[in-house]
Design an enzyme around this catalytic site. Structure first.
Site, short mmCIF file in Angstrom:
data_model
loop_
_atom_site.label_atom_id
_atom_site.label_comp_id
_atom_site.label_asym_id
_atom_site.label_seq_id
_atom_site.Cartn_x
_atom_site.Cartn_y
_atom_site.Cartn_z
N GLU A 115 9.14 -4.41 2.36
CA GLU A 115 9.70 -3.06 2.20
C GLU A 115 10.84 -3.04 1.18
OE1 GLU A 115 12.69 -1.36 4.57
OE2 GLU A 115 12.53 -2.87 6.14
N VAL B 54 10.17 1.02 6.95
CA VAL B 54 9.06 0.35 7.66
C VAL B 54 7.87 1.31 7.75
CG1 VAL B 54 8.31 -0.57 9.89
CG2 VAL B 54 10.53 -1.27 8.92
N ASP C 222 16.58 11.46 18.34
CA ASP C 222 16.51 10.58 17.17
C ASP C 222 15.70 9.33 17.49
OD1 ASP C 222 16.82 9.20 14.86
OD2 ASP C 222 19.00 9.29 14.78
N ASP D 120 9.30 4.97 12.37
CA ASP D 120 8.65 3.65 12.39
C ASP D 120 7.78 3.49 13.63
OD1 ASP D 120 10.22 3.15 10.16
OD2 ASP D 120 11.46 1.61 11.12
N LYS E 121 17.76 -3.90 15.93
CA LYS E 121 19.22 -4.02 16.08
C LYS E 121 19.70 -3.31 17.33
CE LYS E 121 21.02 -4.53 11.42
NZ LYS E 121 19.98 -4.18 10.44
N1 PSU Z 1 16.93 -1.54 10.76
C1 PSU Z 1 17.40 -2.68 10.23
N2 PSU Z 1 17.36 -2.85 8.90
C2 PSU Z 1 16.84 -1.90 8.06
C3 PSU Z 1 16.34 -0.69 8.65
C4 PSU Z 1 16.40 -0.57 9.99
O1 PSU Z 1 17.85 -3.54 10.97
O2 PSU Z 1 16.84 -2.06 6.84
C5 PSU Z 1 15.72 0.34 7.76
C6 PSU Z 1 14.21 0.10 7.71
O3 PSU Z 1 13.72 0.48 6.44
C7 PSU Z 1 13.71 1.03 8.78
C8 PSU Z 1 14.62 2.20 8.61
O4 PSU Z 1 12.36 1.41 8.62
O5 PSU Z 1 15.89 1.63 8.34
C9 PSU Z 1 14.65 3.08 9.84
O6 PSU Z 1 15.36 4.23 9.58
P1 PSU Z 1 15.37 5.44 10.64
O7 PSU Z 1 16.13 4.92 11.81
O8 PSU Z 1 16.07 6.55 9.94
O9 PSU Z 1 13.94 5.74 10.94
MN MN Z 2 16.32 8.96 12.79
#
Ligand code: PSU
Ligand code: MN
Length: 325
Positions: free
Chosen positions: A29, A110, A142, A146, A163
């Site tokens: 990615e 992702v 939220d 993914d 995380k």
């Molecule tokens: N979590 C991590 N590292 C990352 C991301 C998430 O530990 O780099 C990035 C990835 O690209 C993941 C995105 O797909 O953040 C998720 O964002 P959101 O929570 O806005 O869907």
């Molecule tokens: Mn989000």
């Protein structure tokens, strides 16, 4: 997959050669490059991860949206551009059409990378951590896209878990509801990115690439569409002390709430704050775990290539010859 997708995709020479030769390809990615790590560590790490995949006998395909095309494999200049850009859009499933149509620069998440990998006929994707159900999701709604992508798109995602900025228990519940298997690699429990143990069990444990490939083939051979999460814990010597990362995570979450950060900005904000608050310590952990994931992903891609079903549906772009099973 729609035949009409082909005109939006552009393959690097290296990936084209791999497809022609039947060499397994591993997707990577680009949000981790544009939003997950600072320059120049991001570009250096991306290059190292690509080299590790080559050393394991597979070919890396870093995916991003550049000049109106989904790029499957980036050259040096494209990688550098993405690493230095301050304005790269974060591209999840929702954002793909806007960024493609406008010609803007886009780093795929992702979810975004899974969409593109599937279009390109790539089965294995290596990342750092997946998105998930955020703490407070029962009122904020939220939940990372993914998770929906894992529910529907047939790509195996090698990660170091999720995380603890997220509610890991609810993330695993969501994956279970949507039929997404979570495989523990080398341990029974699901990993928590900076630390090896989230305190929650994975669905099953499979330590070898061959066993993982057999599991994944069984799912896809049955027509059970959707992804598989391979949770590969950070190497012990690179893991962070749990108390340290917990305190910093709480602080970053409190700051995000105080500043009213919402929507797609939440995760990049938290990632950047954690790097800043740990003074780079977390960056070293992040780099170590991605490197480890690259090795596991490349071995899995090779095992899957040796375990292909006799007649695989070909990609809309016309696959190169596949390795016989
Ligand atoms: N979590 C991590 N590292 C990352 C991301 C998430 O530990 O780099 C990035 C990835 O690209 C993941 C995105 O797909 O953040 C998720 O964002 P959101 O929570 O806005 O869907
Ligand atoms: Mn989000």
């Amino acid at each position: 997959m729609p035949d009409t997708a082909a005109r939006w995709l552009a393959f690097s020479d290296e990936v084209l050669a791999a497809r022609a030769a039947g060499t397994p390809v591993v997707a990577l990615e680009s949000t981790i490059i544009a939003h997950g790590m600072p320059w120049p560590d991001n570009v250096r790490t991306a290059r190292e991860v690509e080299s590790l995949i080559r050393a394991e006998g597979a070919v890396p395909a870093t995916i991003a949206v550049i000049d109106g095309r989904i790029r499957i494999g980036l050259d040096e200049a494209q990688l550098e551009r993405l690493g230095q850009a301050r304005d790269a859009a974060k591209v999840s499933r929702r954002d793909l059409p806007a960024v493609l149509a406008s010609g803007a620069l886009g780093a795929t998440t992702v979810a975004g990378t899974m969409v593109c990998a599937a279009l390109a006929g790539i089965e294995v994707f290596v990342t750092g951590g997946i998105g998930g159900v955020h703490r407070g999701a029962p009122t904020s709604f939220d939940i990372s896209a993914d998770l929906q992508e894992l529910a529907r798109t047939s790509v195996a995602v090698v990660c170091a878990g999720a995380k603890s900025i997220l509610d890991i228990g609810l993330t695993l519940e969501y994956l279970e509801t949507h039929g997404v298997p979570v495989i523990g690699c080398g341990q029974d429990n699901f990993a928590a990115f900076y630390t090896r143990d989230s305190g929650f069990r994975a669905d099953c444990r499979l330590d070898t690439a061959e066993a993982q490939a057999r599991f994944i083939r069984a799912k896809w051979d049955l027509g059970l569409a959707g992804g598989v999460v391979l949770s590969n814990p950070v190497p012990a010597e690179a893991a962070m002390p749990r108390e340290a990362i917990d305190a910093i995570t709480d602080q970053a979450l409190a700051e995000a709430a105080a500043q009213g950060i919402v929507g797609k900005a939440v995760t990049p904000y938290l990632l950047a704050r954690i790097v800043a608050l740990t003074g780079g310590r977390s960056l070293a952990t992040n780099i170590a775990l991605v490197r480890h994931n690259a090795q596991v992903g490349a071995r899995l891609a090779r095992a899957l290539a040796g375990n292909a079903p006799p007649s695989q549906p070909s990609s809309p772009l016309g696959d190169g010859p596949r390795r016989a099973g």
